[in-house]
Design an enzyme around this catalytic site. Structure first.
Site, PDB file in Angstrom:
ATOM      1  N   TYR A 142      40.553 -22.045 -22.265  1.00 41.85           N
ATOM      2  CA  TYR A 142      40.764 -21.109 -21.163  1.00 41.85           C
ATOM      3  C   TYR A 142      39.806 -19.948 -21.328  1.00 41.85           C
ATOM      4  O   TYR A 142      39.667 -19.406 -22.431  1.00 41.85           O
ATOM      5  CB  TYR A 142      42.205 -20.601 -21.177  1.00 41.85           C
ATOM      6  CG  TYR A 142      42.515 -19.585 -20.096  1.00 41.85           C
ATOM      7  CD1 TYR A 142      42.490 -19.943 -18.753  1.00 41.85           C
ATOM      8  CD2 TYR A 142      42.849 -18.265 -20.422  1.00 41.85           C
ATOM      9  CE1 TYR A 142      42.778 -19.009 -17.760  1.00 41.85           C
ATOM     10  CE2 TYR A 142      43.140 -17.334 -19.437  1.00 41.85           C
ATOM     11  CZ  TYR A 142      43.104 -17.706 -18.108  1.00 41.85           C
ATOM     12  OH  TYR A 142      43.398 -16.792 -17.130  1.00 41.85           O
ATOM     13  N   ASP A 237      33.827 -17.418 -26.974  1.00 41.33           N
ATOM     14  CA  ASP A 237      34.867 -16.634 -26.310  1.00 41.33           C
ATOM     15  C   ASP A 237      35.865 -16.239 -27.394  1.00 41.33           C
ATOM     16  O   ASP A 237      36.734 -17.012 -27.779  1.00 41.33           O
ATOM     17  CB  ASP A 237      35.539 -17.455 -25.207  1.00 41.33           C
ATOM     18  CG  ASP A 237      36.596 -16.644 -24.470  1.00 41.33           C
ATOM     19  OD1 ASP A 237      36.922 -15.525 -24.943  1.00 41.33           O
ATOM     20  OD2 ASP A 237      37.107 -17.122 -23.441  1.00 41.33           O
ATOM     21  N   LYS A 265      41.974  -8.573 -25.337  1.00 44.66           N
ATOM     22  CA  LYS A 265      43.189  -8.525 -26.163  1.00 44.66           C
ATOM     23  C   LYS A 265      43.114  -7.485 -27.293  1.00 44.66           C
ATOM     24  O   LYS A 265      43.264  -6.308 -27.019  1.00 44.66           O
ATOM     25  CB  LYS A 265      43.537  -9.931 -26.632  1.00 44.66           C
ATOM     26  CG  LYS A 265      43.786 -10.821 -25.389  1.00 44.66           C
ATOM     27  CD  LYS A 265      44.288 -12.214 -25.622  1.00 44.66           C
ATOM     28  CE  LYS A 265      44.630 -12.844 -24.282  1.00 44.66           C
ATOM     29  NZ  LYS A 265      44.018 -14.109 -23.994  1.00 44.66           N
TER      30      LYS A 265
HETATM   31  C1  LIG Z   1      43.323 -14.361 -22.557  1.00 45.20           C
HETATM   32  C2  LIG Z   1      42.012 -15.043 -22.585  1.00 45.20           C
HETATM   33  C3  LIG Z   1      41.024 -14.791 -21.628  1.00 45.20           C
HETATM   34  C4  LIG Z   1      41.287 -13.929 -20.410  1.00 45.20           C
HETATM   35  O1  LIG Z   1      41.558 -12.627 -20.741  1.00 45.20           O
HETATM   36  P1  LIG Z   1      42.383 -11.720 -19.683  1.00 45.20           P
HETATM   37  O2  LIG Z   1      42.366 -10.360 -20.309  1.00 45.20           O
HETATM   38  O3  LIG Z   1      43.714 -12.329 -19.560  1.00 45.20           O
HETATM   39  O4  LIG Z   1      41.616 -11.749 -18.420  1.00 45.20           O
HETATM   40  C5  LIG Z   1      39.780 -15.357 -21.785  1.00 45.20           C
HETATM   41  N1  LIG Z   1      39.509 -16.140 -22.837  1.00 45.20           N
HETATM   42  C6  LIG Z   1      40.433 -16.430 -23.773  1.00 45.20           C
HETATM   43  C7  LIG Z   1      40.058 -17.288 -24.935  1.00 45.20           C
HETATM   44  C8  LIG Z   1      41.717 -15.905 -23.664  1.00 45.20           C
HETATM   45  O5  LIG Z   1      42.646 -16.236 -24.567  1.00 45.20           O
END
Ligand SMILES: *Cc1c(COP(=O)(O)O)cnc(C)c1O
Length: 427
Positions: A142, A237, A265
């Site tokens: 994701y 990511d 995060k």
């Molecule tokens: C949570 C997440 C996102 C998106 O971040 P948001 O702050 O929710 O937009 C993107 N990449 C990874 C790996 C994530 O866990």
């Protein structure tokens, strides 16, 4: 009716599904979401006064526990100076210096407001830098909810049963190629088919949105060499792994260099923050120095920067936090694995440092296909058992369990006891 139920009933009338992010819904496990009104340390309290030992940690940001005094103090202090200026500030520079001085391959960084925005911007930068359009992502990973990345995108999408989101025009995903996690040959094939068209490979260095799927030995290294060979940008990511596996994230933990890295995060300590950064040559493509446009009215917000800076400063100054956290994770998930060896239920645990997950399947989980063999109704029963015992887990199978520095061994021993009550009840 509980207060949570009453508030949720109101919520459903005015917010789609009663929640502002689908992963908060209890759709896949039944019941109604607990309305949380406060949290401190390892515990969250709901509107009915129930407290829970929390293993979601706001989906990762709360690596030091909820309501950490230093973070709270920094936020209050920043608020006193004003909430937003829409102009350059010193805290943003301090944040960028903190990141660039300690993260390998990050010479420059741009702050944004979410992980989604960070990834979307990193992809645009990679495309601008290479002059190529196609990107490779992995099934089950994701990367936020931007159009181009909502292809086989892991938990929120999986649990809702939407393979790809409605409302995403075909044109937006036509350049998104999907590969198989932990299978570098699937990426190699894509490069062989499109040797000069792939701008970037984006990967969660530890898959953490299809449950937790650690990278197989050599997988990330292979991505590195393929990207180098074909002139594509390797994007880690690190929205979950960044500042979690260690201060230098997955790059440091696995010893693999990325060209661009995205954060979210933990970097905001609970405030809405994201960031993308990388090699100077690539980041110099970003406006106003370069032709890749990216902007944000509230980007680098002083209150958000204060929160993030306070948390990152603690993490940077105390490397022992990571050593202890990862040791605690190895011990705890090791105990879970031992426990699951004795159960008659189809269940296995995976983990990487403080991230862990129980998959309700006997098929070894190494990618999205195998993760999907999990029995989600068993997860629902497990979740309910844990919640009844005041342990708050992610309300969906395909999510991580987040240990924080605040969780004590005593608390975790208690959790293992409650797990035993579920997994060994017939023995
Ligand atoms: C949570 C997440 C996102 C998106 O971040 P948001 O702050 O929710 O937009 C993107 N990449 C990874 C790996 C994530 O866990």
């Amino acid at each position: 009716m509980t207060k949570s139920e009453a508030i949720f009933e109101r919520a459903c009338k005015v917010i789609p599904g009663g929640v502002n992010s689908p992963v908060r819904a209890f759709g896949s496990i039944g019941g109604t979401p607990r309305m949380i009104c406060s949290a401190d340390g390892t515990h969250m309290t709901d509107e009915d006064g129930n407290t829970y030992l929390d293993f979601v940690g706001s989906w990762g940001p709360m690596i030091l526990g909820h309501n950490h005094p230093a973070v709270k103090e920094a936020v209050i202090k920043a608020c006193e100076d004003g909430l937003s200026f829409g102009a350059a500030t010193k805290r943003e520079v301090e944040m960028a210096e903190l990141i660039c001085s300690s993260i390998p391959n990050v010479d420059m960084v741009r702050m944004v407001n979410s992980g989604t925005e960070a990834v979307m911007s990193a992809i645009r930068t990679a495309r601008g830098y290479t002059g190529r359009d196609k990107i490779v992502k992995f099934m089950g990973c994701y990367h936020g909810h931007s159009d181009a990345l909502l292809v086989q995108a892991g938990s929120g999408v999986m649990t809702a049963g939407i393979p790809d989101s409605a409302g995403v025009p075909k044109g937006c995903t036509q350049d998104t190629l999907s590969a198989v996690y932990n299978d570098a040959s699937s990426v190699e094939k894509l490069f062989e088919t499109f040797p000069e068209e792939i701008a970037a490979v984006i990967v969660e260095p530890v898959g953490a949105n299809m449950g937790v799927v650690p990278p197989a030995p050599g997988f990330l290294e292979s991505l590195r060499s393929l990207c180098t060979k074909y002139g594509a940008v390797l994007i880690f990511d690190e929205v979950i792994t960044g500042f979690r596996l260690g201060f230098t994230g997955a790059q440091g933990y696995f010893g693999v260099d990325a060209d661009l890295v995205t954060y979210g995060k933990i970097i905001g300590a609970g405030m809405p923050v994201g960031a993308y950064g990388g090699k100077r040559e690539i980041m110099s493509c970003v406006a106003p120095v370069g032709p890749v446009y990216q902007a944000g009215t509230l980007s680098g917000n002083p209150v958000a920067m204060a929160a993030g800076l306070a948390q990152l400063t603690i993490l940077k100054d105390h490397p022992e936090i990571y050593q202890e956290l990862n040791e605690k994770g190895d011990w705890f998930y090791g105990e879970v694995k031992r426990l699951l060896e004795k159960t008659e239920l189809p269940a296995q645990a995976t983990s990487c440092g403080s991230l862990g997950c129980i998959f309700f399947t006997n098929t070894p989980v190494v990618n999205y296909e195998t993760a999907k063999t999990s029995d989600t109704s068993l997860y629902a029963s497990y979740f309910k058992h844990m919640l009844e015992n005041h342990i708050y887990l992610a309300p969906a199978q395909f999510e991580a369990m987040f240990l924080s520095a605040a969780h004590t061994r005593e608390e975790l021993v208690g959790v293992l006891d409650v797990m035993r009550g579920f997994f060994l009840k017939d023995n």
